[in-house]
Enzyme design. Structure first.
Site, short mmCIF file in Angstrom:
data_model
loop_
_atom_site.label_atom_id
_atom_site.label_comp_id
_atom_site.label_asym_id
_atom_site.label_seq_id
_atom_site.Cartn_x
_atom_site.Cartn_y
_atom_site.Cartn_z
N ASP A 63 -5.34 9.90 9.20
CA ASP A 63 -3.99 9.50 9.58
C ASP A 63 -3.68 9.88 11.02
O ASP A 63 -3.94 11.01 11.45
CB ASP A 63 -2.95 10.16 8.67
N GLU A 116 0.85 -1.18 0.00
CA GLU A 116 0.00 0.00 0.00
C GLU A 116 0.89 1.24 0.00
O GLU A 116 1.72 1.41 0.89
CB GLU A 116 -0.86 -0.03 1.27
#
Length: 255
Positions: A62, A51
């Site tokens: 995040d 990824e």
């Protein structure tokens, strides 16, 4: 759309009796010179799907470790064109499936049609857009499918059965189950209701189920035996690299 390479890679790993490994690194991290070497190193050392994060200035999903790494990449000039161009140059050295993960704005800025075309030419197998709900992704999913790129759905602890059915009816590649209500980041333990959510995902999806957000070490998966087809880890890997250690050493822990 043919069977996704993401599905094939995860099932190949499962057929060998192990959980597929999906390491995450932000594009251009730890720096522009080392990034592609690290990706190839991950591939050589057991990654089934890799990824690559698309750095973005407002990364709402995040946690602090991934955010700091992504901002560092942005400061170094990394953008979507840099990632796609670089991948195109070394895709023949990578056996793993390749997935891009990020936010909608950079993809829109690139142009959906052009992005799908360039990403396919670079060997991208899938895309995750963390801030895009199902309804807004219908047209994008159609365009990506024309280029054999899966739009991987994110589901989690607060996804209802009805909502999960909606995602499941046309999902390809794999489904990404988010283990926490919050942002990315390695944690010592996973919430108790992760098992219940994974059981529902396994029941409703006919593609592999990957678990991510919060994974720190393989022991966290022991109590989830049979429910996790693939494990995604990002923050723990970034911490490892930040400490000057190799991707090979990190992957050895998970094999």
């Amino acid at each position: 759309m043919k069977v996704s390479r993401l599905t094939e890679k995860i099932k190949e790993s499962n057929a060998k009796g192990r959980t597929a490994l999906v390491p995450f690194l932000p594009g251009g991290y730890p720096d522009l010179d080392k990034f592609w070497d690290e990706i190839i190193e991950l591939d050589k050392n057991g990654a089934d799907v890799i990824e690559i994060g698309m750095p973005f200035s407002d990364p709402v999903a995040d946690g602090p470790v991934v955010e700091a790494a992504s901002l560092k990449s942005l400061e170094n000039g990394v953008n979507l064109k840099w990632i796609i161009s670089g991948l195109k140059g070394c895709r023949d050295k990578i056996d793993a499936g390749v997935l891009l993960m990020g936010y909608l704005n950079p993809v829109l800025q690139y142009g959906i049609e052009q992005f799908a075309k360039d990403a396919q030419e670079a060997g991208v197998d899938g895309l995750i857009i963390a801030d895009m709900p199902y309804e807004e992704g219908v047209e994008i999913k159609k365009i990506l499918a024309e280029h054999d790129i899966s739009l991987v759905p994110l589901v989690g602890l607060n996804t209802s059965r009805e909502r999960m059915k909606l995602y499941a009816k046309d999902a390809t590649g794999f489904v990404y189950f988010v283990s926490v209500l919050g942002t990315t980041g390695d944690r010592d333990t996973l919430p108790e209701d992760v098992k219940k959510g994974l059981e529902m995902a396994q029941e409703l999806f006919d593609i592999p189920v990957a678990l991510g957000f919060g994974l720190k070490r393989p022991e966290q998966l022991v109590a989830l035996d049979g429910l996790v087809d693939a494990a995604v880890f990002g923050s723990a890997l970034i911490r490892h690299v930040e400490a000057g250690k190799s991707c090979r050493e990190f992957m050895e822990i998970w094999k």
